[in-house]
Design a protein around this motif. Structure first.
Motif, PDB file in Angstrom:
ATOM      1  N   UNK A  12       0.806  -1.218   0.000  1.00 11.06           N
ATOM      2  CA  UNK A  12       0.000   0.000   0.000  1.00 11.06           C
ATOM      3  C   UNK A  12       0.844   1.275   0.000  1.00 11.06           C
ATOM      4  N   UNK A  13       1.911   1.296   0.781  1.00 13.05           N
ATOM      5  CA  UNK A  13       2.614   2.555   1.031  1.00 13.05           C
ATOM      6  C   UNK A  13       3.932   2.719   0.294  1.00 13.05           C
ATOM      7  N   UNK A  14       4.345   1.747  -0.496  1.00 15.28           N
ATOM      8  CA  UNK A  14       5.529   1.914  -1.344  1.00 15.28           C
ATOM      9  C   UNK A  14       5.058   1.986  -2.790  1.00 15.28           C
ATOM     10  N   UNK A  15       5.501   3.005  -3.489  1.00 15.75           N
ATOM     11  CA  UNK A  15       5.098   3.218  -4.883  1.00 15.75           C
ATOM     12  C   UNK A  15       5.614   2.075  -5.763  1.00 15.75           C
ATOM     13  N   UNK A  16       4.945   1.864  -6.872  1.00 15.92           N
ATOM     14  CA  UNK A  16       5.389   0.840  -7.822  1.00 15.92           C
ATOM     15  C   UNK A  16       6.798   1.144  -8.335  1.00 15.92           C
ATOM     16  N   UNK A  17       7.168   2.419  -8.370  1.00 22.32           N
ATOM     17  CA  UNK A  17       8.487   2.838  -8.851  1.00 22.32           C
ATOM     18  C   UNK A  17       9.526   2.895  -7.729  1.00 22.32           C
ATOM     19  N   UNK A  18       9.239   2.322  -6.575  1.00 20.14           N
ATOM     20  CA  UNK A  18      10.086   2.382  -5.386  1.00 20.14           C
ATOM     21  C   UNK A  18      11.532   1.961  -5.663  1.00 20.14           C
ATOM     22  N   UNK A  19      12.471   2.688  -5.051  1.00 22.19           N
ATOM     23  CA  UNK A  19      13.892   2.330  -5.084  1.00 22.19           C
ATOM     24  C   UNK A  19      14.506   2.702  -3.732  1.00 22.19           C
ATOM     25  N   UNK A  20      15.442   1.879  -3.280  1.00 25.05           N
ATOM     26  CA  UNK A  20      16.139   2.076  -2.015  1.00 25.05           C
ATOM     27  C   UNK A  20      17.632   2.128  -2.318  1.00 25.05           C
ATOM     28  N   UNK A  21      18.314   3.163  -1.801  1.00 28.27           N
ATOM     29  CA  UNK A  21      19.751   3.310  -2.027  1.00 28.27           C
ATOM     30  C   UNK A  21      20.457   3.458  -0.688  1.00 28.27           C
ATOM     31  N   UNK A  22      21.522   2.650  -0.471  1.00 21.64           N
ATOM     32  CA  UNK A  22      22.313   2.761   0.753  1.00 21.64           C
ATOM     33  C   UNK A  22      23.657   2.077   0.555  1.00 21.64           C
ATOM     34  N   UNK A  28      16.525  -2.175  -6.080  1.00 23.35           N
ATOM     35  CA  UNK A  28      16.144  -1.384  -7.253  1.00 23.35           C
ATOM     36  C   UNK A  28      14.651  -1.390  -7.531  1.00 23.35           C
ATOM     37  N   UNK A  29      13.922  -2.343  -6.931  1.00 24.34           N
ATOM     38  CA  UNK A  29      12.486  -2.410  -7.160  1.00 24.34           C
ATOM     39  C   UNK A  29      11.757  -2.685  -5.839  1.00 24.34           C
ATOM     40  N   UNK A  30      10.485  -2.435  -5.859  1.00 28.83           N
ATOM     41  CA  UNK A  30       9.640  -2.724  -4.705  1.00 28.83           C
ATOM     42  C   UNK A  30       9.671  -4.213  -4.373  1.00 28.83           C
ATOM     43  N   UNK A  77       2.238  10.904  -4.852  1.00 29.59           N
ATOM     44  CA  UNK A  77       0.810  10.763  -4.569  1.00 29.59           C
ATOM     45  C   UNK A  77       0.086  10.266  -5.820  1.00 29.59           C
ATOM     46  N   UNK A  78       0.708   9.330  -6.525  1.00 30.75           N
ATOM     47  CA  UNK A  78       0.179   8.831  -7.789  1.00 30.75           C
ATOM     48  C   UNK A  78      -1.147   8.087  -7.645  1.00 30.75           C
ATOM     49  N   UNK A  79      -1.376   7.435  -6.518  1.00 30.41           N
ATOM     50  CA  UNK A  79      -2.585   6.631  -6.342  1.00 30.41           C
ATOM     51  C   UNK A  79      -3.621   7.322  -5.468  1.00 30.41           C
ATOM     52  N   UNK A  80      -3.428   8.593  -5.171  1.00 33.17           N
ATOM     53  CA  UNK A  80      -4.400   9.327  -4.372  1.00 33.17           C
ATOM     54  C   UNK A  80      -4.020   9.451  -2.905  1.00 33.17           C
ATOM     55  N   UNK A  81      -2.979   8.761  -2.473  1.00 30.48           N
ATOM     56  CA  UNK A  81      -2.466   8.893  -1.106  1.00 30.48           C
ATOM     57  C   UNK A  81      -0.949   8.885  -1.203  1.00 30.48           C
ATOM     58  N   UNK A  82      -0.300   9.384  -0.146  1.00 29.82           N
ATOM     59  CA  UNK A  82       1.154   9.463  -0.151  1.00 29.82           C
ATOM     60  C   UNK A  82       1.760   8.070  -0.064  1.00 29.82           C
ATOM     61  N   UNK A  83       2.724   7.828  -0.944  1.00 28.62           N
ATOM     62  CA  UNK A  83       3.479   6.586  -0.955  1.00 28.62           C
ATOM     63  C   UNK A  83       4.966   6.912  -0.972  1.00 28.62           C
ATOM     64  N   UNK A  84       5.757   6.027  -0.418  1.00 30.39           N
ATOM     65  CA  UNK A  84       7.213   6.191  -0.439  1.00 30.39           C
ATOM     66  C   UNK A  84       7.712   5.771  -1.816  1.00 30.39           C
TER      67      UNK A  84
END
Length: 175
Positions: A62-72, A89-91, A144-151
């Motif tokens: 629900x809260x991670x966008x389809x385009x999600x990426x994590x960098x560390x 690189x992906x959700x 906010x692509x789906x109407x609510x805030x996503x990471x």
């Protein structure tokens, strides 16, 4: 007659002045409707903590966008990924990793910046063999692509040497 001309002139000029609702305020006085509020930023930080400290697939879906990426680069050193490359690189990759990792007790120390679509925060996690506080910083990007805030993105770094000790590892300093 002079009085009525003055009133008519004033009334005519007043009609040309825009109403307060149509004036655009400087950005420091107003926030655009498509930008995070302080309360929404706090909710996103709470979701971030759940994703790390008490992971559930439903939260990520629900809260991670389809385009999600994590960098560390801190995490990349532990999982033998090249520095500078996305860690997850992906959700889906993030979900698989979080689902197999033990939870870490993340404590938010401060939310230091809330911009239109990003949050800057400091945190620490104390756990494991050494039980020392590993301090870190995270920048959270949102959409906010789906109407609510996503990471949409996480960029984080932390004291990886303390983290290594907490995981039961060790290191030798060669000076």
């Amino acid at each position: 007659m002079r009085f009525s001309l003055a009133v008519a002139a004033f009334a005519g000029s007043a009609m040309a002045i825009p109403s307060l609702s149509s004036l655009s305020l400087p950005s420091f006085l107003s926030r655009r409707a498509d930008c995070l509020t302080e309360a929404e930023a706090k909710e996103i930080v709470d979701i971030y903590v759940r994703l790390i400290a008490n992971y559930k697939d439903e939260d990520c879906e629900k809260y991670c966008a389809d385009s999600f990426v994590d960098r560390s680069d801190s995490i990349n050193t532990f999982i033998f990924r090249p520095l500078g490359e996305p860690t997850f690189a992906t959700k889906k990759i993030f979900m698989d990793a979080q689902g197999s990792n033990p939870p870490f007790p993340v404590v938010v120390d401060s939310i230091d910046a809330v911009a239109c679509k990003s949050i800057g925060m400091k945190w620490h996690a104390t756990f494991g063999a050494a039980n020392k506080p590993a301090r870190g910083i995270t920048l959270i990007g949102v959409t906010k692509e789906k109407g609510w805030w996503q990471i949409s993105s996480l960029d984080l770094e932390f004291n990886s040497l303390i983290w290594l000790l907490n995981m039961g590892g060790n290191y030798t300093w060669e000076g």
